[in-house]
Write a protein that holds these residues in place. Structure first.
Motif, mmCIF file in Angstrom:
data_model
loop_
_atom_site.group_PDB
_atom_site.id
_atom_site.type_symbol
_atom_site.label_atom_id
_atom_site.label_comp_id
_atom_site.label_asym_id
_atom_site.label_seq_id
_atom_site.Cartn_x
_atom_site.Cartn_y
_atom_site.Cartn_z
ATOM 1 N N ARG A 151 0.828 -1.201 0.000
ATOM 2 C CA ARG A 151 0.000 0.000 0.000
ATOM 3 C C ARG A 151 0.868 1.259 0.000
ATOM 4 O O ARG A 151 0.966 1.960 0.998
ATOM 5 C CB ARG A 151 -0.931 -0.008 1.208
ATOM 6 C CG ARG A 151 -1.894 -1.181 1.204
ATOM 7 C CD ARG A 151 -2.930 -1.046 2.293
ATOM 8 N NE ARG A 151 -3.676 0.203 2.162
ATOM 9 C CZ ARG A 151 -4.502 0.670 3.113
ATOM 10 N NH1 ARG A 151 -4.679 -0.011 4.227
ATOM 11 N NH2 ARG A 151 -5.142 1.806 2.938
ATOM 12 N N PRO A 152 1.521 1.550 -1.098
ATOM 13 C CA PRO A 152 2.384 2.733 -1.144
ATOM 14 C C PRO A 152 1.607 4.033 -1.075
ATOM 15 O O PRO A 152 2.201 5.092 -0.877
ATOM 16 C CB PRO A 152 3.096 2.582 -2.494
ATOM 17 C CG PRO A 152 2.166 1.755 -3.313
ATOM 18 C CD PRO A 152 1.514 0.808 -2.362
ATOM 19 N N GLU A 153 0.276 3.950 -1.228
ATOM 20 C CA GLU A 153 -0.532 5.154 -1.158
ATOM 21 C C GLU A 153 -0.850 5.560 0.277
ATOM 22 O O GLU A 153 -1.452 6.612 0.513
ATOM 23 C CB GLU A 153 -1.852 4.954 -1.929
ATOM 24 C CG GLU A 153 -2.888 4.076 -1.242
ATOM 25 C CD GLU A 153 -2.597 2.587 -1.357
ATOM 26 O OE1 GLU A 153 -3.395 1.771 -0.857
ATOM 27 O OE2 GLU A 153 -1.562 2.230 -1.960
ATOM 28 N N ASP A 154 -0.441 4.756 1.236
ATOM 29 C CA ASP A 154 -0.738 5.034 2.646
ATOM 30 C C ASP A 154 0.288 6.031 3.174
ATOM 31 O O ASP A 154 1.384 5.668 3.578
ATOM 32 C CB ASP A 154 -0.697 3.727 3.448
ATOM 33 C CG ASP A 154 -1.188 3.915 4.878
ATOM 34 O OD1 ASP A 154 -1.108 5.045 5.396
ATOM 35 O OD2 ASP A 154 -1.648 2.926 5.465
ATOM 36 N N ARG A 155 -0.095 7.299 3.176
ATOM 37 C CA ARG A 155 0.884 8.335 3.554
ATOM 38 C C ARG A 155 1.302 8.224 5.012
ATOM 39 O O ARG A 155 2.452 8.530 5.351
ATOM 40 C CB ARG A 155 0.330 9.722 3.248
ATOM 41 C CG ARG A 155 -0.708 10.252 4.221
ATOM 42 C CD ARG A 155 -1.091 11.682 3.915
ATOM 43 N NE ARG A 155 -1.965 11.757 2.764
ATOM 44 C CZ ARG A 155 -2.394 12.905 2.246
ATOM 45 N NH1 ARG A 155 -1.974 14.054 2.771
ATOM 46 N NH2 ARG A 155 -3.215 12.927 1.228
ATOM 47 N N ALA A 156 0.395 7.780 5.888
ATOM 48 C CA ALA A 156 0.760 7.641 7.295
ATOM 49 C C ALA A 156 1.858 6.601 7.471
ATOM 50 O O ALA A 156 2.808 6.795 8.234
ATOM 51 C CB ALA A 156 -0.466 7.269 8.122
ATOM 52 N N ALA A 157 1.747 5.487 6.740
ATOM 53 C CA ALA A 157 2.763 4.441 6.836
ATOM 54 C C ALA A 157 4.102 4.922 6.299
ATOM 55 O O ALA A 157 5.159 4.664 6.889
ATOM 56 C CB ALA A 157 2.299 3.201 6.079
ATOM 57 N N VAL A 158 4.076 5.634 5.171
ATOM 58 C CA VAL A 158 5.313 6.172 4.594
ATOM 59 C C VAL A 158 5.955 7.150 5.563
ATOM 60 O O VAL A 158 7.166 7.102 5.831
ATOM 61 C CB VAL A 158 5.014 6.858 3.243
ATOM 62 C CG1 VAL A 158 6.267 7.558 2.712
ATOM 63 C CG2 VAL A 158 4.510 5.843 2.218
ATOM 64 N N ASN A 159 5.139 8.046 6.117
ATOM 65 C CA ASN A 159 5.648 9.054 7.046
ATOM 66 C C ASN A 159 6.226 8.406 8.295
ATOM 67 O O ASN A 159 7.297 8.796 8.782
ATOM 68 C CB ASN A 159 4.504 10.008 7.412
ATOM 69 C CG ASN A 159 4.983 11.415 7.666
ATOM 70 O OD1 ASN A 159 5.999 11.834 7.131
ATOM 71 N ND2 ASN A 159 4.253 12.139 8.476
ATOM 72 N N ASN A 160 5.531 7.419 8.831
ATOM 73 C CA ASN A 160 5.995 6.753 10.045
ATOM 74 C C ASN A 160 7.313 6.018 9.812
ATOM 75 O O ASN A 160 8.211 6.045 10.662
ATOM 76 C CB ASN A 160 4.941 5.785 10.567
ATOM 77 C CG ASN A 160 3.745 6.493 11.159
ATOM 78 O OD1 ASN A 160 3.827 7.665 11.521
ATOM 79 N ND2 ASN A 160 2.615 5.806 11.247
ATOM 80 N N LEU A 161 7.423 5.367 8.668
ATOM 81 C CA LEU A 161 8.668 4.664 8.365
ATOM 82 C C LEU A 161 9.817 5.660 8.221
ATOM 83 O O LEU A 161 10.922 5.418 8.705
ATOM 84 C CB LEU A 161 8.519 3.840 7.088
ATOM 85 C CG LEU A 161 9.767 3.044 6.667
ATOM 86 C CD1 LEU A 161 10.204 2.083 7.770
ATOM 87 C CD2 LEU A 161 9.505 2.276 5.369
ATOM 88 N N ALA A 162 9.537 6.786 7.573
ATOM 89 C CA ALA A 162 10.576 7.810 7.440
ATOM 90 C C ALA A 162 11.007 8.327 8.804
ATOM 91 O O ALA A 162 12.205 8.524 9.050
ATOM 92 C CB ALA A 162 10.065 8.964 6.574
ATOM 93 N N CYS A 163 10.054 8.540 9.705
ATOM 94 C CA CYS A 163 10.392 9.003 11.058
ATOM 95 C C CYS A 163 11.237 7.969 11.796
ATOM 96 O O CYS A 163 12.149 8.319 12.551
ATOM 97 C CB CYS A 163 9.126 9.325 11.840
ATOM 98 S SG CYS A 163 8.289 10.819 11.276
ATOM 99 N N CYS A 164 10.932 6.690 11.579
ATOM 100 C CA CYS A 164 11.756 5.624 12.164
ATOM 101 C C CYS A 164 13.188 5.708 11.657
ATOM 102 O O CYS A 164 14.144 5.575 12.430
ATOM 103 C CB CYS A 164 11.171 4.261 11.833
ATOM 104 S SG CYS A 164 9.761 3.783 12.828
ATOM 105 N N ARG A 165 13.342 5.935 10.359
ATOM 106 C CA ARG A 165 14.690 6.038 9.782
ATOM 107 C C ARG A 165 15.429 7.245 10.367
ATOM 108 O O ARG A 165 16.634 7.180 10.634
ATOM 109 C CB ARG A 165 14.598 6.153 8.267
ATOM 110 C CG ARG A 165 14.076 4.889 7.579
ATOM 111 C CD ARG A 165 15.041 3.724 7.771
ATOM 112 N NE ARG A 165 14.560 2.512 7.124
ATOM 113 C CZ ARG A 165 13.930 1.529 7.764
ATOM 114 N NH1 ARG A 165 13.697 1.630 9.075
ATOM 115 N NH2 ARG A 165 13.520 0.452 7.118
ATOM 116 N N LEU A 166 14.715 8.339 10.581
ATOM 117 C CA LEU A 166 15.351 9.515 11.186
ATOM 118 C C LEU A 166 15.790 9.224 12.612
ATOM 119 O O LEU A 166 16.890 9.612 13.024
ATOM 120 C CB LEU A 166 14.393 10.703 11.164
ATOM 121 C CG LEU A 166 14.159 11.363 9.797
ATOM 122 C CD1 LEU A 166 13.050 12.391 9.888
ATOM 123 C CD2 LEU A 166 15.449 12.005 9.286
ATOM 124 N N SER A 167 14.938 8.548 13.375
ATOM 125 C CA SER A 167 15.286 8.224 14.764
ATOM 126 C C SER A 167 16.465 7.261 14.832
ATOM 127 O O SER A 167 17.181 7.217 15.838
ATOM 128 C CB SER A 167 14.078 7.634 15.496
ATOM 129 O OG SER A 167 13.747 6.361 14.983
#
Length: 202
Positions: A5-21
């Motif tokens: 589900r690449p259209e799920d912006r919340a999932a994309v955003n959350n994964l990006a935040c994980c990578r930042l952390s």
């Protein structure tokens, strides 16, 4: 999940935040740059993209993303703070001061908001870099009152007292910082310098 589900912006955003952390800004940038193209109206994505650029050492790009986020959500406290950090990283301290003060104004009566201590600390750092030390000390005192067990803030205030020549105040605050972080080499060095100056050996 993201592949399905690449259209799920919340999932994309959350994964990006994980990578930042995890300290992986380049991986976060890949996700967030695509997200920003897909959802240009999303202020959260723009803010996170700016933070990824900042973590990756590109403050000018970070500034552009934060300004885009502010265009979508004006006077957002977190974004104003982040914009201040991006400006300070470019040595544009007076502009950074303006961002931090605007963020504090946005908090209004919520002076005990969790973000307030960071804002006052960042404001103090920018004022110190402008060499307006009395104002910096006031900001650091406000930050320390809100977060009394933060050794970084205590160290900042102690160093500012030291620069102002207030040796007694500096030693008291730096001693407190050393108790909070007894193995921090920067704090211990600042406390040593303070005591040397007080003894007339520096």
């Amino acid at each position: 999940y993201l592949r399905v589900r690449p259209e799920d912006r919340a999932a994309v955003n959350n994964l990006a935040c994980c990578r930042l952390s995890q300290g992986l800004p380049q991986e976060a940038l890949i996700l967030l740059e695509e997200a920003a193209r897909n959802w240009p109206e999303d202020a959260c994505v723009a803010n996170n993209l700016g933070f990824a650029h900042l973590q990756a050492g590109a403050p000018a790009r970070a500034e552009a993303s934060f300004r885009r986020a502010l265009g979508l959500t004006p006077r957002d406290v977190e974004t104003l703070n982040n914009l201040g950090l991006a400006l300070a990283a470019q040595r544009r301290w007076a502009e950074a001061v303006g961002c931090y003060r605007e963020a504090l104004e946005s908090l209004g009566t919520k002076a005990d908001h969790p973000a307030a201590a960071d804002l006052f600390n960042n404001l103090g750092c920018a004022l110190r870099d402008l060499w307006t030390l009395s104002e910096a000390a006031t900001a650091f005192r406000r930050a320390l009152a809100l977060s009394p067990f933060d050794p970084e803030i205590a160290n900042n205030l102690g160093c500012t007292h030291l620069a102002l020549g207030g040796l007694d105040e500096a030693e008291a605050v730096l001693s407190g910082a050393a108790r909070l972080a007894p193995e921090d080499p920067a704090i211990l060095e600042n406390l040593r310098r303070c005591r040397e100056r007080a003894a007339g050996t520096a």
